[in-house]
Design an enzyme around this catalytic site. Structure first.
Site, PDB file in Angstrom:
ATOM      1  N   ASP A  29     -21.593  -6.286  68.889  1.00  0.00           N
ATOM      2  CA  ASP A  29     -20.658  -5.561  69.018  1.00  0.00           C
ATOM      3  C   ASP A  29     -19.575  -4.411  68.627  1.00  0.00           C
ATOM      4  OD1 ASP A  29     -17.514  -5.866  70.602  1.00  0.00           O
ATOM      5  OD2 ASP A  29     -16.724  -7.080  69.329  1.00  0.00           O
ATOM      6  N   HIS A  39     -23.848 -12.120  61.868  1.00  0.00           N
ATOM      7  CA  HIS A  39     -22.150 -11.323  61.873  1.00  0.00           C
ATOM      8  C   HIS A  39     -22.618 -10.054  62.023  1.00  0.00           C
ATOM      9  CE1 HIS A  39     -19.781 -15.033  63.809  1.00  0.00           C
ATOM     10  NE2 HIS A  39     -20.903 -15.158  63.384  1.00  0.00           N
ATOM     11  N   ARG A  77     -14.126   5.498  87.738  1.00  0.00           N
ATOM     12  CA  ARG A  77     -15.603   5.393  88.013  1.00  0.00           C
ATOM     13  C   ARG A  77     -16.643   7.003  87.514  1.00  0.00           C
ATOM     14  NH1 ARG A  77     -14.529   4.681  94.034  1.00  0.00           N
ATOM     15  NH2 ARG A  77     -13.940   6.728  93.684  1.00  0.00           N
ATOM     16  N   ASP A 121     -16.278 -16.507  70.029  1.00  0.00           N
ATOM     17  CA  ASP A 121     -17.039 -16.417  69.356  1.00  0.00           C
ATOM     18  C   ASP A 121     -15.647 -16.145  68.128  1.00  0.00           C
ATOM     19  OD1 ASP A 121     -18.228 -14.246  67.245  1.00  0.00           O
ATOM     20  OD2 ASP A 121     -17.288 -12.077  68.024  1.00  0.00           O
TER      21      ASP A 121
HETATM   22 ZN   LIG Z   1     -18.297 -12.076  63.666  1.00  0.00          ZN
END
Ligand SMILES: [Zn+2]
Length: 316
Positions: free
Chosen positions: A260, A215, A285, A83
């Protein structure tokens, strides 16, 4: 099946009107959450690694985690994409490290320089069976060390449809990230945005059959924003790209949608919730597990929005 590049995925996505989710990975739990979602939904997958992820986790750890995901899920085509590669050297290193796709982002350079750098990456990558995503126009917002134009200026830096044919022909790139009003990060907009579908349509007319990439396309889901703010976080003004706009673009020539921020927010929301509700808890955990589960459910939802659920078999 070994790691694949995006050729077949994009061919099918373009033809059948959906987009492939490209999700950023930084550690094992994020990768497992994403991969278990695509396995259940039988969706093709692009896992992305940024330069920030490479320096955080180291390439050898990330590659080993992804190799296990590929080996354990032989029916799912998985591509590993760099990326926002910033230089030829970074892209070359990633090709050498086994990536099957690299992005060269020279969009901040002049048009001529962008063509020159992109072409150099394409020549090297294609020699190694690796595909290349390039960028034309400038996105807004901030993501890691990618600083885009300010929110007020996004509309002034959209991809110029009159440049796309020359750019694609001279560089030989395999896909093109376009600036159509999306923006990186969690604070994309002050008011709900309207994506520039007119620009998307013009680019598509000039480059018929050519896969485009969006994006900065997290939606900043209300569910996670509310959890973060309820459990001690401070993200009141976060705002993303509406999901119906993403679905609409996915039906057109957009074949890859980058996500993201929504992963980060799902993980953070769950961890905050566990910390607040169970302050005595100190077993990683017990909070990373619920975080991983939140990522999985969020990604399953995204695969429906993108229309790629159930499409793994046709992309092989
Ligand atoms: Zn990007």
């Amino acid at each position: 099946m070994a790691l694949v590049n995006t050729k077949k995925m994009f061919e099918m996505a373009y033809k059948n009107g959906y987009a492939i989710g490209a999700f950023n990975v930084n550690n094992m739990e994020i990768t497992q959450g994403i991969v278990s979602a695509v396995t259940e939904e039988k969706a093709p997958l692009i896992l992305q690694i940024s330069r920030g992820a490479r320096s955080y986790a180291s390439m050898s750890y990330l590659k080993a985690i992804i190799d296990v995901a590929v080996k354990d899920n032989p029916d799912i085509p998985i591509c590993m994409n760099l990326d926002h590669g910033d230089t030829f050297e970074t892209c070359k290193q990633c090709v050498d490290d086994g990536f099957t796709s690299v992005m060269i982002d020279a969009s901040h350079s002049s048009f001529a320089e962008n063509i020159k750098i992109t072409k150099q990456v394409v020549d090297y990558a294609h020699d190694h069976g690796v595909v290349v995503e390039a960028e034309l126009g400038q996105l807004g917002g901030i993501e890691e060390d990618i600083v885009g134009v300010s929110a007020d200026d996004v509309a002034k830096h959209l991809t110029d449809p009159d440049q796309v044919v020359e750019f694609a022909e001279k560089t030989g790139c395999d896909s093109l990230a376009v600036a159509i009003g999306t923006s990186h990060g969690a604070y994309k907009f002050k008011v709900a945005p309207k994506l520039a579908f007119d620009v998307l349509e013009s680019v598509t007319k000039k480059l018929p059959g050519f896969p485009l990439v969006m994006h900065g396309s997290s939606s900043v889901l209300k569910e996670f924003k509310d959890l973060i703010n309820k459990y001690g976080g401070d993200m009141p003004d976060a705002m993303g790209v509406p999901e119906d706009a993403i679905t609409e673009a996915s039906k057109l020539s957009v074949c890859k949608v980058n996500i993201d921020t929504d992963l980060r927010m799902a993980l953070t929301a769950k961890i905050r919730q566990v910390f607040c509700e169970s302050p005595a808890e100190f077993d990683p955990r017990k909070y990373l597990g619920p975080g991983r589960e939140a990522i999985k459910e969020m990604v399953r939802h995204k695969l429906q929005i993108l229309g790629c659920a159930g499409k793994a078999a046709e992309c092989v």
